[in-house]
Design an enzyme around this catalytic site. Structure first.
Site, PDB file in Angstrom:
ATOM      1  N   PHE A   1      49.047 -31.536 120.407  1.00 30.22           N
ATOM      2  CA  PHE A   1      48.224 -32.414 121.520  1.00 30.22           C
ATOM      3  C   PHE A   1      46.661 -31.875 121.412  1.00 30.22           C
ATOM      4  CE2 PHE A   1      52.489 -31.680 122.937  1.00 30.22           C
ATOM      5  CZ  PHE A   1      52.908 -32.898 123.620  1.00 30.22           C
ATOM      6  N   ASP A   2      46.151 -32.891 121.275  1.00 28.58           N
ATOM      7  CA  ASP A   2      44.424 -32.611 121.766  1.00 28.58           C
ATOM      8  C   ASP A   2      44.447 -31.962 123.178  1.00 28.58           C
ATOM      9  OD1 ASP A   2      41.720 -32.980 121.789  1.00 28.58           O
ATOM     10  OD2 ASP A   2      41.841 -34.579 122.767  1.00 28.58           O
TER      11      ASP A   2
END
Length: 244
Positions: free
Chosen positions: A9-10
């Site tokens: 995940f960013d």
């Protein structure tokens, strides 16, 4: 295709609504740097977002030097990088919130144990940790699986350089095709794509339908496989990626 076993995940505007807060702080410092050099232009946080979204502060300052044709000494740049980190963390600790709907999905993923979960960000590690701590997401991520392009690499960099994704793959001992990245920006998506990782493009944090549509098109043009408008669509998006 190998089975997907990990999700990267960013952080900024993917897990935590942090970009606007961060860019407010960045604008103050960018304007100070321009003023010092008698350059008349000034930035608002919003204008910085338009020009530099997805880049960390170091990357922004490198772009700013190229745009206005000036050079900062290494010491000066490092001092500003440190000041920016402190200012942003202060704002995050006061006001950061989760992206709408993400906490419910993280809770489901955490309970299912189907995938490993990691955070792969351009932002400094202190800032990423402050963000996920403030919104109570740190319980979903092993501290060793939170990666920063600004901090985790021998040489600091910023997305769209794929170095941070390649580093995360190496640490997690994963092949690119075993992983899905969730990204909201062009530079972030490009970083993952250059590392060979399929991407879910999240556009839910952009203001207004027009901006969401525009960003979806831009991300698809880069090679993003699936667009997610709302975190409620996450399971469906994962199923689409896994069916590719």
């Amino acid at each position: 295709m190998p089975k997907i076993t990990e999700i990267f995940f960013d952080c900024d505007n993917t897990l935590v609504l942090s970009e606007e807060l961060a860019f407010e702080a960045c604008a103050d410092l960018a304007n100070e740097i321009l003023e010092k050099r008698d350059i008349p232009d000034r930035y608002t946080g919003e204008q910085l977002i338009q020009d530099f979204v997805g880049q960390n502060f170091r990357g922004m300052m490198i772009s700013l030097q190229a745009k206005y044709k000036f050079e900062m000494a290494k010491d000066e740049l490092e001092e500003y990088v440190k000041r920016e980190e402190d200012k942003v963390i202060e704002k995050l600790n006061a006001k950061a919130q989760s992206c709408v709907g993400v906490d419910a999905e993280l809770e489901k993923l955490h309970k299912s144990q189907k995938y490993g979960l990691a955070v792969v960000s351009s932002s400094a590690l202190r800032r990423v940790r402050a963000s996920i701590k403030k919104v109570d997401q740190e319980k979903y991520f092993n501290p060793d699986h939170v990666f920063s392009a600004a901090t985790s690499l021998p040489k600091p960099t910023s997305k769209p350089d794929p170095a941070i994704y390649l580093h995360a793959l190496e640490v997690r001992n994963k092949k690119p095709e075993e992983v899905v990245a969730v990204e909201d920006s062009k530079s972030g998506a490009l970083s993952a794509i250059r590392a060979g990782i399929p991407v879910i493009g999240y556009v839910g944090s952009y203001n207004g339908d027009d901006k969401k549509i525009e960003m979806a098109q831009r991300l698809e043009e880069l090679g993003v496989k699936v667009i997610m408008k709302d975190w409620a669509e996450f399971e469906k998006c994962m199923a689409e990626i896994e069916a590719l």
